[in-house]
Write an enzyme that holds these catalytic residues in place. Structure first.
Site, PDB file in Angstrom:
ATOM      1  N   ARG A   1     -19.959  39.868 -31.926  1.00 38.64           N
ATOM      2  CA  ARG A   1     -19.020  40.491 -30.993  1.00 38.64           C
ATOM      3  C   ARG A   1     -17.628  40.687 -31.622  1.00 38.64           C
ATOM      4  NH1 ARG A   1     -15.302  39.382 -27.425  1.00 38.64           N
ATOM      5  NH2 ARG A   1     -15.264  37.154 -27.827  1.00 38.64           N
TER       6      ARG A   1
ATOM      7  N   CYS B   1     -16.423  31.607 -20.165  1.00 41.61           N
ATOM      8  CA  CYS B   1     -16.637  30.563 -21.175  1.00 41.61           C
ATOM      9  C   CYS B   1     -16.737  29.222 -20.481  1.00 41.61           C
ATOM     10  CB  CYS B   1     -15.511  30.605 -22.176  1.00 41.61           C
ATOM     11  SG  CYS B   1     -15.606  32.118 -23.130  1.00 41.61           S
TER      12      CYS B   1
ATOM     13  N   SER C   1     -18.835  28.155 -24.625  1.00 38.56           N
ATOM     14  CA  SER C   1     -18.274  28.669 -25.874  1.00 38.56           C
ATOM     15  C   SER C   1     -16.793  28.321 -25.904  1.00 38.56           C
ATOM     16  CB  SER C   1     -18.478  30.196 -25.888  1.00 38.56           C
ATOM     17  OG  SER C   1     -17.826  30.800 -26.972  1.00 38.56           O
ATOM     18  N   CYS C   2     -16.330  27.754 -27.027  1.00 36.25           N
ATOM     19  CA  CYS C   2     -14.952  27.254 -27.034  1.00 36.25           C
ATOM     20  C   CYS C   2     -14.244  27.533 -28.358  1.00 36.25           C
ATOM     21  CB  CYS C   2     -14.977  25.755 -26.751  1.00 36.25           C
ATOM     22  SG  CYS C   2     -13.349  25.034 -26.666  1.00 36.25           S
ATOM     23  N   ASP C   3     -13.176  28.324 -28.266  1.00 33.66           N
ATOM     24  CA  ASP C   3     -12.279  28.618 -29.386  1.00 33.66           C
ATOM     25  C   ASP C   3     -11.321  27.415 -29.440  1.00 33.66           C
ATOM     26  OD1 ASP C   3     -10.052  29.510 -30.820  1.00 33.66           O
ATOM     27  OD2 ASP C   3     -10.063  31.518 -29.932  1.00 33.66           O
TER      28      ASP C   3
ATOM     29  N   ASN D   1      -7.978  25.134 -21.920  1.00 34.36           N
ATOM     30  CA  ASN D   1      -9.075  24.630 -21.086  1.00 34.36           C
ATOM     31  C   ASN D   1      -8.899  23.150 -20.731  1.00 34.36           C
ATOM     32  OD1 ASN D   1     -11.221  26.796 -22.976  1.00 34.36           O
ATOM     33  ND2 ASN D   1     -10.406  27.181 -20.938  1.00 34.36           N
TER      34      ASN D   1
ATOM     35  N   HIS E   1     -16.027  26.056 -31.732  1.00 30.56           N
ATOM     36  CA  HIS E   1     -15.848  26.719 -33.027  1.00 30.56           C
ATOM     37  C   HIS E   1     -14.382  26.943 -33.401  1.00 30.56           C
ATOM     38  CE1 HIS E   1     -16.611  29.761 -29.820  1.00 30.56           C
ATOM     39  NE2 HIS E   1     -15.503  30.290 -30.301  1.00 30.56           N
ATOM     40  N   ILE E   2     -14.209  27.139 -34.708  1.00 26.68           N
ATOM     41  CA  ILE E   2     -12.920  27.567 -35.267  1.00 26.68           C
ATOM     42  C   ILE E   2     -13.204  28.874 -36.002  1.00 26.68           C
ATOM     43  CG2 ILE E   2     -11.105  26.990 -36.938  1.00 26.68           C
ATOM     44  CD1 ILE E   2     -11.646  24.015 -36.437  1.00 26.68           C
TER      45      ILE E   2
HETATM   46  N1  LIG Z   1     -11.184  34.592 -28.954  1.00 25.94           N
HETATM   47  C1  LIG Z   1     -10.825  34.165 -27.718  1.00 25.94           C
HETATM   48  N2  LIG Z   1     -10.332  32.918 -27.590  1.00 25.94           N
HETATM   49  C2  LIG Z   1      -9.950  32.467 -26.363  1.00 25.94           C
HETATM   50  O1  LIG Z   1      -9.511  31.307 -26.288  1.00 25.94           O
HETATM   51  C3  LIG Z   1     -10.108  33.320 -25.229  1.00 25.94           C
HETATM   52  C4  LIG Z   1     -10.622  34.619 -25.401  1.00 25.94           C
HETATM   53  N3  LIG Z   1     -10.972  35.028 -26.670  1.00 25.94           N
HETATM   54  N4  LIG Z   1     -10.734  35.503 -24.367  1.00 25.94           N
HETATM   55  C5  LIG Z   1     -10.517  35.065 -23.008  1.00 25.94           C
HETATM   56  C6  LIG Z   1      -9.564  33.951 -22.894  1.00 25.94           C
HETATM   57  C7  LIG Z   1      -8.120  34.244 -23.097  1.00 25.94           C
HETATM   58  N5  LIG Z   1      -7.618  32.963 -23.604  1.00 25.94           N
HETATM   59  C8  LIG Z   1      -6.477  32.841 -24.400  1.00 25.94           C
HETATM   60  C9  LIG Z   1      -5.887  33.971 -24.910  1.00 25.94           C
HETATM   61  C10 LIG Z   1      -4.748  33.872 -25.691  1.00 25.94           C
HETATM   62  C11 LIG Z   1      -4.212  32.621 -25.951  1.00 25.94           C
HETATM   63  C12 LIG Z   1      -2.948  32.556 -26.770  1.00 25.94           C
HETATM   64  O2  LIG Z   1      -2.575  33.515 -27.402  1.00 25.94           O
HETATM   65  N6  LIG Z   1      -2.259  31.446 -26.782  1.00 25.94           N
HETATM   66  C13 LIG Z   1      -1.076  31.249 -27.591  1.00 25.94           C
HETATM   67  C14 LIG Z   1       0.198  31.642 -26.859  1.00 25.94           C
HETATM   68  C15 LIG Z   1       0.170  31.530 -25.387  1.00 25.94           C
HETATM   69  C16 LIG Z   1       1.479  31.963 -24.693  1.00 25.94           C
HETATM   70  O3  LIG Z   1       2.471  32.288 -25.344  1.00 25.94           O
HETATM   71  O4  LIG Z   1       1.475  31.963 -23.449  1.00 25.94           O
HETATM   72  C17 LIG Z   1      -1.013  29.799 -28.013  1.00 25.94           C
HETATM   73  O5  LIG Z   1      -0.348  29.546 -29.020  1.00 25.94           O
HETATM   74  O6  LIG Z   1      -1.649  28.952 -27.374  1.00 25.94           O
HETATM   75  C18 LIG Z   1      -4.814  31.480 -25.433  1.00 25.94           C
HETATM   76  C19 LIG Z   1      -5.944  31.600 -24.659  1.00 25.94           C
HETATM   77  C20 LIG Z   1      -8.685  32.030 -23.695  1.00 25.94           C
HETATM   78  N7  LIG Z   1      -9.792  32.919 -23.916  1.00 25.94           N
HETATM   79  O1  LIG Z   2     -11.447  29.856 -21.344  1.00 23.60           O
HETATM   80  C1  LIG Z   2     -11.852  30.305 -22.445  1.00 23.60           C
HETATM   81  C2  LIG Z   2     -12.240  31.624 -22.608  1.00 23.60           C
HETATM   82  C3  LIG Z   2     -12.676  32.030 -23.820  1.00 23.60           C
HETATM   83  N1  LIG Z   2     -12.754  31.184 -24.875  1.00 23.60           N
HETATM   84  C4  LIG Z   2     -13.210  31.703 -26.187  1.00 23.60           C
HETATM   85  C5  LIG Z   2     -14.513  31.217 -26.713  1.00 23.60           C
HETATM   86  C6  LIG Z   2     -14.909  32.364 -27.638  1.00 23.60           C
HETATM   87  O2  LIG Z   2     -14.232  32.240 -28.892  1.00 23.60           O
HETATM   88  C7  LIG Z   2     -14.402  33.590 -26.918  1.00 23.60           C
HETATM   89  C8  LIG Z   2     -15.437  34.257 -26.036  1.00 23.60           C
HETATM   90  O3  LIG Z   2     -16.405  34.859 -26.815  1.00 23.60           O
HETATM   91  P1  LIG Z   2     -17.969  34.892 -26.463  1.00 23.60           P
HETATM   92  O4  LIG Z   2     -18.527  35.803 -27.508  1.00 23.60           O
HETATM   93  O5  LIG Z   2     -18.088  35.478 -25.081  1.00 23.60           O
HETATM   94  O6  LIG Z   2     -18.488  33.497 -26.546  1.00 23.60           O
HETATM   95  O7  LIG Z   2     -13.355  33.116 -26.093  1.00 23.60           O
HETATM   96  C9  LIG Z   2     -12.338  29.878 -24.739  1.00 23.60           C
HETATM   97  O8  LIG Z   2     -12.354  29.072 -25.697  1.00 23.60           O
HETATM   98  N2  LIG Z   2     -11.914  29.470 -23.528  1.00 23.60           N
END
Ligand SMILES: Nc1nc(=O)c2c([nH]1)NC[C@@H]1CN(c3ccc(C(=O)N[C@@H](CCC(=O)O)C(=O)O)cc3)CN21
Ligand SMILES: O=c1ccn([C@H]2C[C@H](O)[C@@H](COP(=O)(O)O)O2)c(=O)[nH]1
Length: 283
Positions: free
Chosen positions: A22, A160, A181-183, A191, A221-222
């Site tokens: 993706r 997620c 799934s967790c970034d 989260n 994952h990282i």
């Molecule tokens: N790849 C990916 N990772 C995610 O964690 C994630 C997604 N996609 N898609 C849906 C939501 C959106 N989420 C996100 C999106 C952006 C940040 C982010 O950019 N955080 C920065 C700055 C936040 C701010 O300034 O408010 C950080 O440093 O934590 C965190 C969670 C969690 N989810």
């Molecule tokens: O609350 C959230 C929302 C999203 N994520 C992360 C986990 C993944 O890296 C992506 C979503 O990708 P998929 O291909 O749908 O798994 O967003 C998160 O950690 N926490």
């Protein structure tokens, strides 16, 4: 904080490189992580080894509670996290169900508050939980699930953190939350705050003591472009003690959360942190 750092270290030590179609990136991945947050002791699980933006994390969850489906609504309450998934994701931009700029489709809170029934009408999962818990009832099915495979094609991203299951033991409320799934560098920062917040606020509005929140993660994952910052910067830092979350005691009902509550009704006390780290975000 220790459990967060241990998970990061475990991914680095034991992770397996997995191609993610993706995003077109490789992820260093482990399976199965269990985290616990002591809401009863007010140990707010805010990451201290970098500056963490807890207000945006709380705003995001408030948006889910309100059933928002527009990235603009999230922005208005202080959270920009849905802008990219709503407006920069090619598969979603080409999707005929997308209603225009900022639309996220039938994701997260839409499922939590307006799950469509096949025979017509909707189910408000959260309302039912609040009503039952307020009456002291736990029917062993106090579950809010965002995971609706029949409507994945109508939303910009599958959820997620997809299921929240409450338990009432005497006058103490517990929460078990499931994440597929967790970034870990970006998403988990938010989260952890959200699982803690959800138990704390539900205990407050249903009149119970908060207990422990259990957070169960499957794929942790990282992303490849985040690895160096995690390994060589964040993991080299020494964590500070946990701060406390202070919630405005005037919040007493689901209606309060739906109407007047803002992120300023949540304050953090004693937050010491290291410099911010700008981790790359994958759409
Ligand atoms: N790849 C990916 N990772 C995610 O964690 C994630 C997604 N996609 N898609 C849906 C939501 C959106 N989420 C996100 C999106 C952006 C940040 C982010 O950019 N955080 C920065 C700055 C936040 C701010 O300034 O408010 C950080 O440093 O934590 C965190 C969670 C969690 N989810
Ligand atoms: O609350 C959230 C929302 C999203 N994520 C992360 C986990 C993944 O890296 C992506 C979503 O990708 P998929 O291909 O749908 O798994 O967003 C998160 O950690 N926490």
């Amino acid at each position: 904080m220790r459990q967060y750092l241990d998970l990061c270290q475990r991914i680095i030590d034991e992770g397996v490189w997995i191609n993610n179609e993706r995003t077109g990136k490789r992820c260093l991945t482990v399976v199965n992580a269990d985290l616990e947050y002591r809401v009863d002791r007010n140990e707010f699980p805010l990451v201290t080894t970098r500056k963490s933006f807890y207000k945006a994390a709380i705003a995001e969850f408030l948006g889910y509670i309100r059933g928002y489906d527009s990235a603009a609504d999230f922005r208005n309450i202080g959270c920009k996290t849905w802008d990219a998934n709503a407006n920069l994701n090619d598969a979603w931009l080409d999707n005929p169900h997308r209603k225009g700029e900022d639309d996220m489709g039938r994701v997260y809170g839409v499922q939590g508050r307006r799950w469509a029934k096949p025979d017509g009408g909707h189910i408000d999962q959260l309302r039912k939980i609040v009503d039952n818990l307020s009456k002291g009832i736990d029917d062993r099915g106090e579950i809010m699930s965002f995971y609706n495979p029949g409507e994945f094609h109508m939303g910009c991203l599958r959820p997620c953190m997809h299921t929240h299951n409450f338990s009432l033991l005497g006058d103490t409320l517990y929460l078990t939350s499931y994440q597929r799934s967790c970034d870990v560098p970006l998403g988990l920062n938010f989260n952890q705050v959200q699982v803690y917040f959800f138990l704390a606020i539900m205990a407050q509005i249903t009149g119970h003591k908060p207990g422990v929140a259990y957070h169960k993660i499957v794929n942790a994952h990282i992303y490849e472009d985040q690895l160096e910052l995690m390994r060589d910067v964040q993991l080299k830092r020494k964590p500070y003690p946990s701060p406390k979350l202070i919630i405005n005691p005037d919040i007493k009902s689901l209606e309060d959360l739906e109407t007047w509550v803002t992120v300023d009704d949540f304050q953090v006390e004693g937050y010491q942190y290291h410099d911010p780290i700008a981790y790359p975000f994958s759409v």
